[in-house]
Write a protein that holds these residues in place. Structure first.
Motif, PDB file in Angstrom:
ATOM      1  N   SER A  45       0.840  -1.194   0.000  1.00  0.00           N
ATOM      2  CA  SER A  45       0.000   0.000   0.000  1.00  0.00           C
ATOM      3  C   SER A  45       0.877   1.247   0.000  1.00  0.00           C
ATOM      4  O   SER A  45       2.104   1.167   0.118  1.00  0.00           O
ATOM      5  N   ALA A  46       0.242   2.399  -0.097  1.00  0.00           N
ATOM      6  CA  ALA A  46       0.991   3.658  -0.091  1.00  0.00           C
ATOM      7  C   ALA A  46       1.781   3.827   1.199  1.00  0.00           C
ATOM      8  O   ALA A  46       2.848   4.450   1.211  1.00  0.00           O
ATOM      9  N   SER A  47       1.288   3.248   2.289  1.00  0.00           N
ATOM     10  CA  SER A  47       1.988   3.347   3.571  1.00  0.00           C
ATOM     11  C   SER A  47       2.957   2.194   3.797  1.00  0.00           C
ATOM     12  O   SER A  47       3.606   2.123   4.841  1.00  0.00           O
ATOM     13  N   GLY A  48       3.049   1.270   2.828  1.00  0.00           N
ATOM     14  CA  GLY A  48       4.016   0.185   2.922  1.00  0.00           C
ATOM     15  C   GLY A  48       3.482  -1.118   3.469  1.00  0.00           C
ATOM     16  O   GLY A  48       4.225  -2.099   3.575  1.00  0.00           O
ATOM     17  N   LEU A  49       2.193  -1.188   3.819  1.00  0.00           N
ATOM     18  CA  LEU A  49       1.628  -2.431   4.341  1.00  0.00           C
ATOM     19  C   LEU A  49       1.381  -3.419   3.199  1.00  0.00           C
ATOM     20  O   LEU A  49       1.052  -3.022   2.080  1.00  0.00           O
ATOM     21  N   PHE A  50       1.523  -4.708   3.509  1.00  0.00           N
ATOM     22  CA  PHE A  50       1.270  -5.720   2.484  1.00  0.00           C
ATOM     23  C   PHE A  50       0.905  -7.048   3.135  1.00  0.00           C
ATOM     24  O   PHE A  50       1.114  -7.258   4.342  1.00  0.00           O
ATOM     25  N   ALA A  51       0.361  -7.937   2.308  1.00  0.00           N
ATOM     26  CA  ALA A  51       0.101  -9.320   2.708  1.00  0.00           C
ATOM     27  C   ALA A  51       0.850 -10.236   1.760  1.00  0.00           C
ATOM     28  O   ALA A  51       0.949  -9.961   0.562  1.00  0.00           O
ATOM     29  N   HIS A  52       1.385 -11.322   2.311  1.00  0.00           N
ATOM     30  CA  HIS A  52       2.093 -12.336   1.526  1.00  0.00           C
ATOM     31  C   HIS A  52       1.382 -13.657   1.790  1.00  0.00           C
ATOM     32  O   HIS A  52       1.347 -14.139   2.921  1.00  0.00           O
TER      33      HIS A  52
END
Length: 305
Positions: free
Chosen positions: A155-162
């Motif tokens: 995301s724009a704030s750097g959050l992600f799911a793997h």
């Protein structure tokens, strides 16, 4: 009879000591020190609780190798220098023992890491391996391209799911829950397990390699931020598999053909070896160096599956 009582008592003491020491039924990982990641985990867990067909059956974290009990003994045997740390996703082994990076993923289940993009570094990558199978032994074959600093979806704030799974329905449910939790669909990274690997009781491992943080203080905080890992057990009956992704095409129009450079590579290697030998006092400058020939390291990728 006395012997049986003593054996039972000793076994009870051993089990009790193992539980007390955290070797069996270890405590849950600490809450993530990143408040946004912690909030995402709470929202996602609530969504999964309301989702028919999926339950959270295991909780782990993204953990540095040298901070993982037992596995820390191997931490510095893979070139893991202080500025090139390795991390991996860990879950309690067999569901109740010490946290382990080696895990079995059932055919309809999924493993989901919720995290933030690492702080600025020269390189990082997540790679998921088929680590071991009863039939083949140690394999360590990667399943697909690494998710790296150039390809990570966040995301724009750097959050992600793997996400690691092979099941189409499970992935759809997880994706829906993540989006409902506030994570954009564009911040989801999927690693597909080739479906036939489940029949071999394959054990998987996801490794994060990091090289040279721009700010070591920020990097050190990231290494101990306890990003959550969730094992999702599926109760739905849909067995439709996702198509394996494998590796992307490596050839490019401007790529060099290295097949004609073998002799140049060999000459360069011997010259470098001579310089190193002289630096350590093993060779006089100009003296010929003897190279040691190594057999190829047979790491098999998805084309071998």
């Amino acid at each position: 009879m006395l012997c049986c009582h003593l054996t039972t008592a000793a076994l009870a003491v051993l089990i009790g000591a193992s539980v007390w020491a955290g070797l069996l039924f270890p405590p849950l990982p600490p809450r993530s020190t990143d408040p946004d990641v912690a909030a995402l985990k709470d929202a996602f867990a609530a969504q999964i609780a309301a989702t028919a067909g999926l339950t959270i059956s295991g909780v782990g974290e993204l953990k540095r190798d040298r901070d993982t009990a037992g596995w820390s003994l191997l931490a510095d045997h893979f070139g893991s220098n202080p500025n090139t740390p390795y991390m991996f996703t860990v879950l309690p082994f067999l569901g109740f023992a010490l946290p382990s990076p080696i895990m079995h993923v059932r055919q309809r289940d999924a493993v989901v890491l919720l995290a933030r993009r690492p702080p600025s570094a020269e390189y990082f990558s997540f790679t998921t391996f088929a680590a071991w199978t009863p039939r083949r032994g140690v394999v360590f074959g990667s399943l697909a391209d690494s998710v790296n600093h150039l390809s990570l979806n966040a995301s724009a704030s750097g959050l992600f799911a793997h996400i690691v799974t092979s099941n189409r329905r499970t992935y759809s449910l997880v994706e829906r829950a993540l989006v409902a939790s506030g994570l954009p669909a564009a911040a989801i990274n999927l690693v597909v397990i080739p479906a036939h690997l489940h029949a071999e009781w394959t054990q998987f491992e996801t490794v994060l390699r990091l090289f040279r943080f721009a700010n070591q203080t920020e990097g050190s905080l990231y290494l101990r931020s306890h990003h959550p890992l969730l094992y999702l057990s599926a109760s739905h009956a849909d067995e439709a598999a996702l198509p394996p992704r494998g590796y992307s095409e490596r050839r490019r129009p401007g790529s060099a053909d290295e097949r004609g450079l073998a002799s140049a590579f060999e000459a360069h290697g011997l010259a470098a070896l001579a310089v190193v030998g002289a630096a350590f006092g093993r060779l006089q400058r100009g003296e010929a160096a003897e190279a040691t020939a190594f057999a190829p390291l047979m790491i098999r990728g998805p084309t071998a599956w």
